[in-house]
Design an enzyme around this catalytic site. Sequence first.
Site, short mmCIF file in Angstrom:
data_model
loop_
_atom_site.label_atom_id
_atom_site.label_comp_id
_atom_site.label_asym_id
_atom_site.label_seq_id
_atom_site.Cartn_x
_atom_site.Cartn_y
_atom_site.Cartn_z
N ASP A 1 0.81 -1.21 0.00
CA ASP A 1 0.00 0.00 0.00
C ASP A 1 0.84 1.26 0.00
O ASP A 1 2.00 1.26 0.42
CB ASP A 1 -1.07 0.00 1.10
CG ASP A 1 -0.54 0.18 2.49
OD1 ASP A 1 -1.28 0.69 3.33
OD2 ASP A 1 0.63 -0.21 2.73
N ASP B 1 -5.66 2.50 -2.58
CA ASP B 1 -4.21 2.53 -2.37
C ASP B 1 -3.63 1.25 -1.80
O ASP B 1 -2.49 1.24 -1.40
CB ASP B 1 -3.85 3.72 -1.46
CG ASP B 1 -4.44 3.59 -0.08
OD1 ASP B 1 -5.46 2.89 0.05
OD2 ASP B 1 -3.88 4.16 0.87
N GLU B 2 -4.39 0.18 -1.74
CA GLU B 2 -3.76 -1.05 -1.25
C GLU B 2 -4.34 -2.28 -1.93
O GLU B 2 -5.48 -2.27 -2.40
CB GLU B 2 -3.87 -1.18 0.27
CG GLU B 2 -5.27 -1.18 0.80
CD GLU B 2 -5.34 -1.44 2.31
OE1 GLU B 2 -4.55 -2.26 2.81
OE2 GLU B 2 -6.19 -0.83 2.96
#
Lengths: 359, 368
Positions: A8, A103-104
């Site tokens: 992430d 984001d991950e």
Amino acid sequence: MRHILHADFDAFYASVEQLDNPTLHGKPVVVGGSAEGRGVVASASYEAREFGVRSAMPMRTAQRMCPQAIRVGARFDRYREISQGVMSIFRDLTPLVEPLSLDEAYLDVTAVVDNGRQPPEIAADLKRRVKYELGLTISVGVATSKSIAKIASDMDKPDGLTVVALGEERAFLAPLPISKLWGVGPKTAERLIAEGVETIADIAGCDEEWLRERFGRHGAQMQRLALGQDDSPVVVRRETKSVSAETTFARDTGDPDELQEVVSRLSQRVANQLRRKQLQGRTVKLKLRLSDFTTFTRQRTLPYAVQSAEDLSQSAGELLRAELYGRRRFRLVGVGVSGFEQSEELPEEPRQLRFSGFG
Amino acid sequence: MMQLIFTKEDLFRCIQVLQSVAAGRNTLPILSNVLIRATNGQIEIAATDLEVSIQTVVPGTIVDEGAITVSARKLSEIVRELPDQEIRLSTTANDRIEITCGEGVYKIIGLPDDEFPALPSISGAFFTIDGELLCSMIDKTEFSASTEETRYFLNGLYFDLTPEITQIVATDGRRLAVASSDALIPPPQEPIGIIVPLKAVREITKTFAESAEVKVCLLENQIVFADDDSTLTSRLVEGEYPKYQQIIPSDNEVHLTLNVDKMLGGLRRVALLSNPKTYSIRLDVQDGKVRISAKAPELGEAYETVDVESGDGEIQIAFDARFLVEAVGHIQAEDFRLELKDSLSAAVLKPAGDDGHLCLIMPMRLDS
């Protein structure tokens, strides 16, 4: 034997802002709504975090902690763009990518390892490539299961790389506080600590019956994870389980008309999302936060699936009316839908209308 | 020991009504029993599930007075199969009853009568209403009540009793039916609004359809209906009934008078080819005719035209065929009025020349 990566971005939104605006580089940056508008911190740069600023913190608190912080509004389109970029880099490595948010993601790289490459080397390459192509750093955890990979990626932020090799899982987990364990939220952690269970090793060593009595099936699940036993697969396409929208008021309100108006507006937003995703759901949920921050949800399962703003607003409105009593004032209202059924046929079929304001 | 003599017909008729009140299994055993009691020269049978209770007088001969309770289901099953002859029912030791009829002897294990819950009766002030009228008002509304458990306060009929008028109301949120009369004697001095659960409502129509006068009495969270032979008590549904008057439109400008039988026949036939998932049926009103049409994917389509008796207008509207058939089917008149506004607003159906009954149905629409 599997090899899983959890990757992430570090301080994602804030890092994107620093990337796009070099004058923000090296400075405390917070992304989120304004303090006057009672916004909250969506993301804080590492420079801001040094002052104790954390995401989900009211912006006003953040500015008190770090008066020199530069606030910028969130630009989700830009974050989505970067997200697509990073996910496509991940997919170059393996098709088995499970995004958890913008984001991950989890990556199953077992096949890559079987082709003769070592997991730490794969992870280091991935970090380099993201940095080179996108100008942003990611932290990566490498392990033999998803839950450990996720804990590992958080160990050495920012720009971290933590590898938990086969056979080292229990030793890695043992000293960590229980709150790191997947599925242990603040409430569960509190209960466990009250019983003297503070580390993951403590959970691993608990009597299984004892855990089961207190936490039911969840207890058994926690213990399995604490023992490093997790065979949950990387799921390529995550199904949407619920769709929701919420808003925090600039000023707390108890006015029924104003609240219903907001519920209608949120229902419209949820309905738009449902239509885009071709979903219709049977469970309508209303989330409320009172002036004193007490937060709760009320939900109703309907005998039929709904998609339209009108139906949502009606059901959520009924749930709302049942909560309007005394001098209650509300700080936040949210509307959500779950219990999905596919709605492919919906657009062509006539839909039964209901009396407005009825049960 | 109690000893009673019945005709099969009398006993079976009473037990049948009571059996649907007695609770099923999985509750207190005594609640799945009926109470049989002979005192003061009268035989009474009673059943309760603690929500609805009925006690009723059974014609019969008392040889010896007494009381017992016995499984409602077993008793009903046995009496149903007995030949049409004199039935003797007596209690024996250890709370057993013995039924003899023709050459047969049936012994059932019962429970003592003192375990049976006490049943309320009319006490204090009461209203009276003609039983036939009460049942007809229920019949004109009950079909619109909700059976969805999530809307428990709609799982009953709303009795809206005011000094001016008595209204019985049912709705499931998509349709509404209201029956009105001024037959409550004396009219209440203050408005009263109560929700009577559907289970009780169904028993009312079975029990009081032929009663000349039914007494109605409100106790705390209960309502009691009684005539000379039977007493029915029901718990009231708690909850606030929707403000139904607000949704009855007064600006539906298309007024049509239609023949009930012609319309009902057309609707029933065309509905056979409606989409089995939605039951959507379409009405096109134009040039003094109503064209009823339906279409089902992979099945077929149908249309039929019915002449408008009087009135005019032009409108296209779709409904759930079942709602229309039920509403038109419950209209007690030769003709009915159909009042429409537009394709997205509720339709009003009323018997021609009678303001005592109204049905409201929300249409269906194509999702855009």
